[in-house]
Scaffold this motif. Structure first.
Motif, PDB file in Angstrom:
ATOM      1  N   CYS A   1       5.887  -2.365  -7.569  1.00  0.00           N
ATOM      2  CA  CYS A   1       5.631  -1.191  -6.358  1.00  0.00           C
ATOM      3  C   CYS A   1       5.489  -2.514  -4.676  1.00  0.00           C
ATOM      4  N   GLY A   2       6.315  -1.805  -3.931  1.00  0.00           N
ATOM      5  CA  GLY A   2       5.382  -2.327  -2.503  1.00  0.00           C
ATOM      6  C   GLY A   2       6.364  -4.315  -2.909  1.00  0.00           C
ATOM      7  N   GLN A   3       7.344  -4.162  -4.129  1.00  0.00           N
ATOM      8  CA  GLN A   3       7.844  -5.637  -3.694  1.00  0.00           C
ATOM      9  C   GLN A   3       9.473  -5.540  -3.368  1.00  0.00           C
TER      10      GLN A   3
ATOM     11  N   PRO B   1      -3.123  -3.363  -8.352  1.00  0.00           N
ATOM     12  CA  PRO B   1      -2.950  -4.610  -8.204  1.00  0.00           C
ATOM     13  C   PRO B   1      -2.101  -5.087  -7.612  1.00  0.00           C
ATOM     14  N   PHE B   2      -2.952  -5.045  -6.245  1.00  0.00           N
ATOM     15  CA  PHE B   2      -2.084  -5.452  -4.708  1.00  0.00           C
ATOM     16  C   PHE B   2      -0.925  -6.794  -5.669  1.00  0.00           C
ATOM     17  N   ASN B   3       0.346  -6.209  -5.221  1.00  0.00           N
ATOM     18  CA  ASN B   3       1.706  -7.260  -5.185  1.00  0.00           C
ATOM     19  C   ASN B   3       1.620  -8.376  -4.573  1.00  0.00           C
ATOM     20  N   GLU B   4       1.962  -9.372  -4.452  1.00  0.00           N
ATOM     21  CA  GLU B   4       1.873  -9.771  -3.491  1.00  0.00           C
ATOM     22  C   GLU B   4       3.768 -10.529  -2.971  1.00  0.00           C
TER      23      GLU B   4
ATOM     24  N   VAL C   1      -0.362  10.466  -3.927  1.00  0.00           N
ATOM     25  CA  VAL C   1      -0.779  10.223  -2.817  1.00  0.00           C
ATOM     26  C   VAL C   1      -1.784   8.740  -2.201  1.00  0.00           C
ATOM     27  N   SER C   2      -0.423   7.740  -1.414  1.00  0.00           N
ATOM     28  CA  SER C   2      -0.940   6.695  -1.648  1.00  0.00           C
ATOM     29  C   SER C   2      -2.124   6.920  -0.319  1.00  0.00           C
ATOM     30  N   PHE C   3      -3.508   6.684  -0.736  1.00  0.00           N
ATOM     31  CA  PHE C   3      -4.816   7.185  -0.298  1.00  0.00           C
ATOM     32  C   PHE C   3      -5.253   5.769   0.130  1.00  0.00           C
ATOM     33  N   HIS C   4      -5.671   4.632  -0.990  1.00  0.00           N
ATOM     34  CA  HIS C   4      -6.312   2.923  -0.620  1.00  0.00           C
ATOM     35  C   HIS C   4      -6.794   3.063  -0.146  1.00  0.00           C
ATOM     36  N   ALA C   5      -7.597   3.651   0.772  1.00  0.00           N
ATOM     37  CA  ALA C   5      -9.360   3.782   1.407  1.00  0.00           C
ATOM     38  C   ALA C   5      -9.805   4.941   1.600  1.00  0.00           C
TER      39      ALA C   5
ATOM     40  N   SER D   1      -0.161  -1.476   6.292  1.00  0.00           N
ATOM     41  CA  SER D   1       0.248  -3.054   6.231  1.00  0.00           C
ATOM     42  C   SER D   1       0.134  -4.241   5.354  1.00  0.00           C
ATOM     43  N   PHE D   2       0.273  -3.586   3.679  1.00  0.00           N
ATOM     44  CA  PHE D   2       0.162  -4.132   2.765  1.00  0.00           C
ATOM     45  C   PHE D   2       1.637  -4.383   2.037  1.00  0.00           C
ATOM     46  N   CYS D   3       2.352  -3.142   3.147  1.00  0.00           N
ATOM     47  CA  CYS D   3       3.956  -3.009   2.217  1.00  0.00           C
ATOM     48  C   CYS D   3       5.171  -3.443   2.085  1.00  0.00           C
TER      49      CYS D   3
ATOM     50  N   PHE E   1      -4.027   9.398  -7.147  1.00  0.00           N
ATOM     51  CA  PHE E   1      -4.292   9.058  -6.567  1.00  0.00           C
ATOM     52  C   PHE E   1      -4.199   7.319  -6.484  1.00  0.00           C
ATOM     53  N   GLU E   2      -2.990   6.760  -5.487  1.00  0.00           N
ATOM     54  CA  GLU E   2      -2.969   5.739  -6.490  1.00  0.00           C
ATOM     55  C   GLU E   2      -3.905   4.711  -4.756  1.00  0.00           C
ATOM     56  N   TYR E   3      -4.356   3.973  -5.638  1.00  0.00           N
ATOM     57  CA  TYR E   3      -4.912   2.996  -4.900  1.00  0.00           C
ATOM     58  C   TYR E   3      -4.693   1.433  -5.312  1.00  0.00           C
TER      59      TYR E   3
ATOM     60  N   LEU F   1       6.766  12.147  -6.890  1.00  0.00           N
ATOM     61  CA  LEU F   1       6.884  12.536  -5.400  1.00  0.00           C
ATOM     62  C   LEU F   1       5.662  11.671  -4.982  1.00  0.00           C
ATOM     63  N   SER F   2       6.055  10.283  -4.301  1.00  0.00           N
ATOM     64  CA  SER F   2       4.530   9.702  -3.575  1.00  0.00           C
ATOM     65  C   SER F   2       4.475   9.250  -1.939  1.00  0.00           C
ATOM     66  N   THR F   3       3.841  10.119  -1.552  1.00  0.00           N
ATOM     67  CA  THR F   3       3.318  10.364  -0.168  1.00  0.00           C
ATOM     68  C   THR F   3       2.424   9.746   0.776  1.00  0.00           C
TER      69      THR F   3
ATOM     70  N   MET G   1       9.311   6.554  -5.721  1.00  0.00           N
ATOM     71  CA  MET G   1       8.128   5.291  -5.518  1.00  0.00           C
ATOM     72  C   MET G   1       9.134   4.017  -5.224  1.00  0.00           C
ATOM     73  N   GLY G   2      10.173   4.504  -5.171  1.00  0.00           N
ATOM     74  CA  GLY G   2      10.856   2.734  -4.347  1.00  0.00           C
ATOM     75  C   GLY G   2      10.202   2.584  -2.990  1.00  0.00           C
ATOM     76  N   MET G   3      12.091   2.332  -2.331  1.00  0.00           N
ATOM     77  CA  MET G   3      11.699   2.523  -0.323  1.00  0.00           C
ATOM     78  C   MET G   3      11.746   3.965  -0.065  1.00  0.00           C
ATOM     79  N   GLY G   4      10.498   4.043   1.323  1.00  0.00           N
ATOM     80  CA  GLY G   4      11.052   5.465   2.269  1.00  0.00           C
ATOM     81  C   GLY G   4       9.734   6.562   1.683  1.00  0.00           C
ATOM     82  N   GLU G   5       9.756   7.012   2.459  1.00  0.00           N
ATOM     83  CA  GLU G   5       8.601   7.775   2.728  1.00  0.00           C
ATOM     84  C   GLU G   5       9.770   8.953   2.097  1.00  0.00           C
TER      85      GLU G   5
HETATM   86  N1  SAH Z   1       6.393   5.635   0.479  1.00  0.00           N
HETATM   87  C1  SAH Z   1       5.940   6.324  -0.176  1.00  0.00           C
HETATM   88  C2  SAH Z   1       6.016   5.701  -1.307  1.00  0.00           C
HETATM   89  C3  SAH Z   1       6.448   4.118  -2.022  1.00  0.00           C
HETATM   90  S1  SAH Z   1       5.223   3.280  -2.070  1.00  0.00           S
HETATM   91  C4  SAH Z   1       4.306   5.833  -0.529  1.00  0.00           C
HETATM   92  O1  SAH Z   1       4.015   5.073   0.433  1.00  0.00           O
HETATM   93  O2  SAH Z   1       3.698   6.659  -1.401  1.00  0.00           O
HETATM   94  C5  SAH Z   1       5.170   3.566  -3.586  1.00  0.00           C
HETATM   95  C6  SAH Z   1       3.457   2.696  -3.764  1.00  0.00           C
HETATM   96  O3  SAH Z   1       3.477   1.383  -4.244  1.00  0.00           O
HETATM   97  C7  SAH Z   1       2.551   2.918  -2.898  1.00  0.00           C
HETATM   98  O4  SAH Z   1       1.385   4.163  -2.995  1.00  0.00           O
HETATM   99  C8  SAH Z   1       2.468   2.602  -2.206  1.00  0.00           C
HETATM  100  O5  SAH Z   1       1.639   2.103  -1.221  1.00  0.00           O
HETATM  101  C9  SAH Z   1       2.313   1.286  -3.234  1.00  0.00           C
HETATM  102  N2  SAH Z   1       2.785  -0.149  -2.520  1.00  0.00           N
HETATM  103  C10 SAH Z   1       3.358  -0.354  -1.394  1.00  0.00           C
HETATM  104  N3  SAH Z   1       3.491  -1.893  -1.476  1.00  0.00           N
HETATM  105  C11 SAH Z   1       2.156  -2.708  -2.831  1.00  0.00           C
HETATM  106  C12 SAH Z   1       2.198  -3.941  -2.535  1.00  0.00           C
HETATM  107  N4  SAH Z   1       2.437  -5.107  -2.318  1.00  0.00           N
HETATM  108  N5  SAH Z   1       1.192  -3.594  -3.845  1.00  0.00           N
HETATM  109  C13 SAH Z   1       0.640  -2.683  -4.772  1.00  0.00           C
HETATM  110  N6  SAH Z   1       0.696  -1.375  -4.639  1.00  0.00           N
HETATM  111  C14 SAH Z   1       2.017  -1.117  -3.132  1.00  0.00           C
END
Ligand code: SAH
Ligand code: SF4
Length: 403
Positions: free
Chosen positions: A380-382, A335-338, A259-263, A151-153, A302-304, A237-239, A203-207
Motif C-alpha cells: 500500500c502506498g508504495q 503498518p506504514f510502508n516506507e 475510508v482512509s481515516f488515519h487520525a 503526506s505519508f503516501c 476504517f483504514e488507519y 472502494l477506498s476513499t 486501493m491502488g493509485m488515485g482517489e
Molecule cells: N486514494 C484512496 C485509495 C488508495 S490508497 C485512499 O486514499 O483511500 C489505499 C490505502 O493505502 C489508503 O488507506 C492509504 O491511505 C494507504 N496508504 C497510502 N500510503 C501508504 C503508506 N506509505 N503506507 C501504508 N499505507 C498507505
C-alpha cells in the motif's frame, strides 16, 4: 475584418485551454478506433447503432459481443462465431477490444504479483494481485497519480495526474484474468468454487471518488452477471473522504466502502489527509453513518496507517473507538510502508499491538494488515510507476506535511 476572413472554416479555432484540474479532463480520449472495452451495456448498444448496426438487432448483438468480451475474455472479433463473417469484418474495421499493455510482471516471494501496465498517452500504472488461501484480491488504480497530497503516501508525491477511463479500469481486471488463465472456455460459464481473482479493491493509485463516473461504469461491468460476475460485496472502494460522493457510491455502485481515516483529531488529520480541511472528521462520519443503510452493506472498513509518534498513542485508539461508535465497522491497521524520502517511520510492533488491543477490547475487529509484496514495492502506498519521474522534492513533501 475582410469578409473572406469571416468564413468560420478559415478561422483557426483557439485550442482548448490547458488545465491542471483533473475534474475537467474529458472522459473519452480522442484517439484511434473506438475501444468497446469500458462501455456500459447501453453505451455499447448505442455505439453499435451509431456505426451501422440496425436498431432492431442492436440489443441482441450487444449481448453477444458483451458475452465474448467479458465472459470469455475474447479480444478478436473473428473468434465471435455466433456473428456472421461479414458482420465480424465490419466490427473489426470500426472497433477494437483493447486492454492496457502489460509492460512488466513481477512475482514476489510471497506470491504477490505486480503488473506494470501502459495506458494511452504512455502513462503507466501498477496493478497488484494478492493471493490468499481461499481467495485472491486484485488492487487496481483509478487515476495516474493523485491530486490529493496525503503526506505519508508515495502516490501523492507524483505530479502528473490523469483520470483513467472506464476501459482502463476494467482493463486492469481483464489483464489479471489473462495472466491467471481464468477465463472460462467460450460457450461455458465460470466454474463454481473459489476463484483466483475473487475480490477487487480500489486501493491502488488515485482517489476513486474524483473519477466517479468511470469507476462506477467499470465496477458495473465487473458485477454484470453475464461477464466477470463479481458480487458487489467483493468489491471495496477506498476513499480519503470525498464526502459528497459517498452517498452516490452507496446508491450507484453499492460496493463495500473503506475510508482512509488515519487520525482522530482534525489537527492531525489535516496534516495527514489534507482533504480533511475541506470535509472534516465530523462531516465525514455523518456521511459514513448513512452508508450502510443506503447501500444495504455490512461494515465500513476504517483504514488507519500506523505512524510512529504521530497517530499511534493509546489516547488515539480510545478516541477512535469513541468517534466511530454506532457505525458497523472494522479497523484495518496498516503498518506504514516506507518509501525513499518519506517523512515518517513505521510504529514499533508492540505499539501497533497495544493499539489493536484497545480497539479489539471495544468490540471491533482490528486486523493488522500484513504488508504483502514489499520486496517488489507492491505494498500500500508504495505504488508509483517508474516513468512518472516528475516528483516533488523532499522539502516540498515536508512543507506540505508541516512537520
Ligand atoms: N486514494 C484512496 C485509495 C488508495 S490508497 C485512499 O486514499 O483511500 C489505499 C490505502 O493505502 C489508503 O488507506 C492509504 O491511505 C494507504 N496508504 C497510502 N500510503 C501508504 C503508506 N506509505 N503506507 C501504508 N499505507 C498507505
Ligand atoms: Fe491520493 Fe489516497 Fe495517496 Fe491520499 S492516500 S494521496 S487520496 S492515493
Amino acid at each position: 475584418m475582410h469578409p473572406d476572413l469571416m468564413n468560420n472554416e478559415a478561422t483557426p479555432t483557439p485550442s482548448a485551454p490547458i488545465t491542471q484540474d483533473v475534474m475537467t479532463i474529458p472522459r473519452k480520449l480522442p484517439e484511434g478506433p473506438i475501444n468497446l472495452v469500458g462501455l456500459t451495456r447501453e453505451a455499447l448498444r448505442e455505439t453499435l447503432i451509431a456505426h451501422g448496426t440496425p436498431e432492431k438487432q442492436a440489443k441482441m448483438r450487444m449481448g453477444q459481443i458483451w458475452q465474448w468480451i467479458y465472459q470469455w475474455g475474447v479480444r478478436d472479433f473473428d473468434a465471435m462465431t455466433n456473428l456472421s463473417k461479414a458482420y465480424r469484418a465490419d466490427l473489426a474495421e470500426k472497433f477494437v477490444i483493447a486492454v492496457p499493455d502489460v509492460i512488466t510482471r513481477q512475482l514476489s516471494d510471497d506470491g504477490t504479483r505486480k503488473y506494470l501496465v501502459r495506458i494511452a498517452g504512455g502513462h503507466e500504472v501498477e496493478v497488484v494481485y494478492i493471493p490468499e488461501t481461499d481467495r485472491g484480491t486484485l488492487c487496481i488504480s483509478s487515476q495516474v497519480g493523485c491530486t490529493l497530497t496525503c503526506s505519508f503516501c508515495h502516490t501523492g508525491t507524483q505530479k502528473l495526474v490523469r483520470n483513467l477511463t472506464a476501459g482502463e479500469i476494467i482493463g486492469q481486471v481483464m489483464v489479471a484474468r489473462d495472466d491467471l488463465g481464468e477465463w472460462p472456455e467460450p460457450g461455458t460459464r465460470s466454474e463454481e468454487g473459489p476463484r483466483l481473482l475473487s475480490n477487487i479493491v480500489l486501493m491502488g493509485m488515485g482517489e476513486p471518488l474524483y473519477n466517479f463516473d468511470n469507476v462506477r461504469d467499470a465496477m458495473k461491468i465487473a458485477m454484470d452477471p453475464e461477464g466477470i460476475q463479481l458480487s458487489r460485496r467483493r468489491i471495496t472502494l477506498s476513499t480519503s473522504g470525498v464526502v459528497p460522493e459517498i452517498a452516490k457510491t452507496a446508491q450507484e455502485i453499492g460496493c463495500l466502502l473503506a475510508v482512509s481515516f488515519h487520525a482522530t483529531t482534525d489537527e492531525v488529520r489535516d496534516k495527514l489527509v489534507p482533504i480533511n480541511k475541506r470535509w472534516n472528521i465530523e462531516t465525514l462520519l455523518t456521511a459514513l453513518r448513512e452508508y450502510p443503510k443506503v447501500s444495504n452493506s455490512e461494515r465500513i472498513t476504517f483504514e488507519y496507517v500506523m505512524l510512529k509518534d504521530v497517530n499511534d498513542s493509546d489516547a488515539d485508539a480510545r478516541r477512535l473507538v469513541q468517534l466511530i461508535k454506532g457505525i458497523p465497522a472494522k479497523i484495518n491497521l496498516i503498518p506504514f510502508n516506507e518509501w525513499p524520502g518519506a517523512p515518517y517511520v513505521r510504529s514499533d510492533w508492540p505499539r501497533i499491538k497495544a493499539f489493536a488491543d484497545i480497539i479489539h477490547d471495544a468490540g471491533y475487529a482490528s486486523p493488522i494488515r500484513k504488508p504483502r509484496g514489499e520486496d517488489i514495492m507492491a505494498a500500500c502506498g508504495q505504488l508509483k510507476s517508474a516513468t512518472e519521474r516528475a516528483r516533488k522534492s523532499k522539502k516540498q513533501i515536508e512543507a506540505e506535511a508541516k512537520l
